[in-house]
Scaffold this active site. Structure first.
Site: not given
Length: 146
Positions: A17-20, A122
Site C-alpha cells: 500500500r506504499n504509494a512510492f 508515500t
C-alpha cells in the site's frame, strides 16, 4: 529506515500500500509491475537515487514514531556528495526523513550547496492525503530544473 515489509523483501518501499512505486510508475514508468531491479535502473537513468537518511536504528514495527532516537546512525552523506558532485537536490519522503536529516546529518556534514525539499510521505500510514495529491507534489522531482 525501511519498514518491516521492505526489510524482509530487501527492497525499498515493498509494502503493497506504499504509494512510492505507483508514483514512480506515473512519473518514470518504474511502477510496481516492473521487476524491482529494472525499477531501480529506470530511476538511476532518470537521475534519481533512493537512499535512506538512517543507516541503522532500533525500531519495533514500521512506524517512524517507533524509532529509538538514541540508536540512530546516519548514512554518510558527505561521502555520497563528494563522490557525486552533480547532486543538486535532496528530496525527503516525508517529515521524519527531513527532520532526521536536519537534526543528525546537516549540522555535521558539508552539504550547504544542495537544495532540500520535503515531499509528502508515500507511506500508507499517511492516509490523510490522497494518492492524487501525493502524485502532484511528487511531480516536482521531474520538474525540479524547470
Amino acid at each position: 529506515m525501511p519498514g518491516v515489509a521492505s526489510l524482509a523483501a530487501h527492497q525499498y518501499y515493498a509494502h503493497p500500500r506504499n504509494a512510492f512505486w505507483p508514483i514512480m510508475g506515473e512519473l518514470f514508468g518504474a511502477g510496481p509491475s516492473v521487476p524491482y531491479e529494472e525499477r531501480t535502473e529506470i530511476l538511476l537513468r532518470s537521475g534519481i537515487a533512493v537512499w535512506d537518511v538512517l543507516k541503522l536504528c532500533t525500531r519495533h514495527g514500521s512506524l517512524d514514531s517507533a524509532i529509538v532516537e538514541s540508536t540512530i546512525e546516519t548514512n554518510d552523506f558527505a561521502s555520497l556528495i563528494a563522490a557525486h558532485a552533480s547532486i543538486e537536490r535532496i528530496f525527503f519522503n516525508g517529515a521524519k526523513a527531513e527532520s532526521s536529516f536536519r537534526r543528525y546529518v546537516r549540522p555535521t556534514q558539508a552539504v550547504s550547496q544542495i537544495d532540500f525539499v520535503r515531499l509528502p510521505s508515500t507511506s500508507p500510514a499517511f492516509a490523510s492525503m490522497s494518492f492524487e495529491r501525493k502524485l502532484e507534489s511528487w511531480r516536482s522531482i521531474v520538474c525540479a530544473d524547470a
